[in-house]
Design an enzyme around this catalytic site. Sequence first.
Site, PDB file in Angstrom:
ATOM      1  N   LYS A  44       0.837  -1.182   0.098  1.00 45.94           N
ATOM      2  CA  LYS A  44       0.007  -0.034   0.111  1.00 45.94           C
ATOM      3  C   LYS A  44       0.868   1.172   0.038  1.00 45.94           C
ATOM      4  O   LYS A  44       1.898   1.440   0.823  1.00 45.94           O
ATOM      5  CB  LYS A  44      -1.048   0.023   1.253  1.00 45.94           C
ATOM      6  CG  LYS A  44      -1.876   1.224   1.248  1.00 45.94           C
ATOM      7  CD  LYS A  44      -2.961   1.125   2.001  1.00 45.94           C
ATOM      8  CE  LYS A  44      -3.993   2.327   1.686  1.00 45.94           C
ATOM      9  NZ  LYS A  44      -5.342   2.200   2.534  1.00 45.94           N
ATOM     10  N   GLU A  93      -0.253  -8.339   3.816  1.00 41.95           N
ATOM     11  CA  GLU A  93      -0.278  -9.939   3.662  1.00 41.95           C
ATOM     12  C   GLU A  93      -1.413  -9.747   2.244  1.00 41.95           C
ATOM     13  O   GLU A  93      -2.271  -9.035   2.164  1.00 41.95           O
ATOM     14  CB  GLU A  93      -1.211 -10.703   4.619  1.00 41.95           C
ATOM     15  CG  GLU A  93      -1.834 -11.913   4.131  1.00 41.95           C
ATOM     16  CD  GLU A  93      -2.577 -12.521   5.147  1.00 41.95           C
ATOM     17  OE1 GLU A  93      -2.754 -11.946   6.164  1.00 41.95           O
ATOM     18  OE2 GLU A  93      -3.063 -13.741   4.833  1.00 41.95           O
ATOM     19  N   ASP A 138     -14.849  -0.257  12.030  1.00 36.44           N
ATOM     20  CA  ASP A 138     -15.241   0.038  10.730  1.00 36.44           C
ATOM     21  C   ASP A 138     -15.348  -1.221   9.934  1.00 36.44           C
ATOM     22  O   ASP A 138     -15.122  -1.396   8.604  1.00 36.44           O
ATOM     23  CB  ASP A 138     -14.065   0.827  10.118  1.00 36.44           C
ATOM     24  CG  ASP A 138     -14.777   1.576   8.460  1.00 36.44           C
ATOM     25  OD1 ASP A 138     -13.847   2.081   7.905  1.00 36.44           O
ATOM     26  OD2 ASP A 138     -16.044   1.595   8.540  1.00 36.44           O
TER      27      ASP A 138
HETATM   28  C1  LIG Z   1      -3.989  -5.093   7.540  1.00 36.57           C
HETATM   29  O1  LIG Z   1      -4.352  -4.168   6.482  1.00 36.57           O
HETATM   30  C2  LIG Z   1      -4.251  -2.914   6.456  1.00 36.57           C
HETATM   31  C3  LIG Z   1      -3.754  -2.026   7.500  1.00 36.57           C
HETATM   32  C4  LIG Z   1      -3.839  -0.692   7.515  1.00 36.57           C
HETATM   33  C5  LIG Z   1      -4.272  -0.285   6.446  1.00 36.57           C
HETATM   34  C6  LIG Z   1      -4.149   1.543   6.553  1.00 36.57           C
HETATM   35  O2  LIG Z   1      -4.193   1.867   5.370  1.00 36.57           O
HETATM   36  N1  LIG Z   1      -4.313   1.973   7.560  1.00 36.57           N
HETATM   37  C7  LIG Z   1      -4.161   3.454   7.562  1.00 36.57           C
HETATM   38  C8  LIG Z   1      -3.757   4.226   6.768  1.00 36.57           C
HETATM   39  C9  LIG Z   1      -3.698   5.606   6.572  1.00 36.57           C
HETATM   40  C10 LIG Z   1      -4.120   6.253   8.172  1.00 36.57           C
HETATM   41  C11 LIG Z   1      -4.603   5.195   8.907  1.00 36.57           C
HETATM   42  C12 LIG Z   1      -4.546   3.949   8.929  1.00 36.57           C
HETATM   43  C13 LIG Z   1      -4.821  -0.814   5.405  1.00 36.57           C
HETATM   44  C14 LIG Z   1      -4.748  -2.261   5.232  1.00 36.57           C
HETATM   45  N2  LIG Z   1      -5.106  -3.098   4.050  1.00 36.57           N
HETATM   46  C15 LIG Z   1      -5.612  -2.356   3.049  1.00 36.57           C
HETATM   47  O3  LIG Z   1      -5.886  -1.487   2.707  1.00 36.57           O
HETATM   48  C16 LIG Z   1      -6.120  -3.510   2.018  1.00 36.57           C
HETATM   49  C17 LIG Z   1      -5.579  -3.175   0.786  1.00 36.57           C
HETATM   50  S1  LIG Z   1      -6.396  -4.022  -0.776  1.00 36.57           S
HETATM   51  C18 LIG Z   1      -5.833  -5.747  -0.696  1.00 36.57           C
HETATM   52  N3  LIG Z   1      -4.712  -6.084   0.414  1.00 36.57           N
HETATM   53  C19 LIG Z   1      -4.461  -7.351   0.280  1.00 36.57           C
HETATM   54  N4  LIG Z   1      -4.876  -8.235  -0.735  1.00 36.57           N
HETATM   55  C20 LIG Z   1      -5.637  -7.619  -1.691  1.00 36.57           C
HETATM   56  N5  LIG Z   1      -6.290  -8.857  -2.506  1.00 36.57           N
HETATM   57  C21 LIG Z   1      -6.216  -6.358  -1.602  1.00 36.57           C
HETATM   58 BR1  LIG Z   1      -7.432  -5.878  -2.616  1.00 36.57          BR
END
Ligand SMILES: COc1ccc(C(=O)Nc2ccccc2)cc1NC(=O)CCSc1ncnc(N)c1Br
Length: 277
Positions: A44, A93, A138
């Site tokens: 990400k 992951e 959420d």
């Molecule tokens: C533990 O997963 C996260 C933990 C944290 C945050 C995050 O942005 N925190 C955050 C960002 C800004 C401010 C405060 C918190 C985001 C995720 N995860 C995600 O955004 C999911 C991404 S999409 C995806 N991921 C894996 N396999 C797929 N097939 C896909 Br589709």
Amino acid sequence: FGGGMMRQGWSIDNFEVGRALGKGKFGQVYLGREKKSRFVVALKVMFKEELKKNGVEHQLRREIEIQTHLRHPHIVRMYGVFHDATKVYLILEYAPRGELYRLLEQKGHFNDAETATYVTELASALIYCHERKIIHRDIKPENLLLGIYGELKIADFGWSVHSPNSRRATMCGTLDYLAPEMVENKPHDETIDIWCLGILVFELLTGKAPFHCTDAEGGQMETARRITHISYTCPPSMSEGAADLIRQLLVYLGSHRLPLKQVLAHPWIVANKQDRS
Ligand SMILES: COc1ccc(C(=O)Nc2ccccc2)cc1NC(=O)CCSc1ncnc(N)c1Br
């Protein structure tokens, strides 16, 4: 690879970057592969400027602290974090079967067996979080991913906090998953996740959120009114067992909602959940 993952000093040069997987909050997510181990991850990528503009740096820091210590089969792992001059990268992951809400859109709705199995997986992940005084806040299809066996994994703890908490999250997007205590800006605790679980059960079985109102039906004001009045009806297609579980989850007072351990023991769950793989 996992152990090494926590070593500091990762950079984007350690990874081959593949196709875009999806758009998360504040950033784009790509398929990635660590060059030496060939281990596949989801990367990400978030712009520091945007995080600063939205005032979420502290939230992200807390999130990273929480996430890097969580280990559960139904919670997406955060292996590590690194940054460069302009961007922050989360090493996540990879969930091979993607986003639950896409599958829901495709199928329209799930049956009792599929829904009871997702609920079992989600409830066990939430028990794990609540034992660590972490509330997700959420839970909704957009934040749920699917592993290699189609099993549910909670992702995007963008709004997780330590319970109890009354800070109002600036909620953008749908009100559909808001609990009454959030609508009324009252203090809330981990029972907020039990409310969201109730909304999710209804939406997975029917394809619609129980309190959803289109703009023609009064829009967000009407949705908020229906939430605080617990005004919803289950369709005749819904089994009595599922309706009973939803009735015990969508309760105004958080302390009166069915505890997660009792969700796992609910007759409809026990009768319908399936084993995976
Ligand atoms: C533990 O997963 C996260 C933990 C944290 C945050 C995050 O942005 N925190 C955050 C960002 C800004 C401010 C405060 C918190 C985001 C995720 N995860 C995600 O955004 C999911 C991404 S999409 C995806 N991921 C894996 N396999 C797929 N097939 C896909 Br589709």
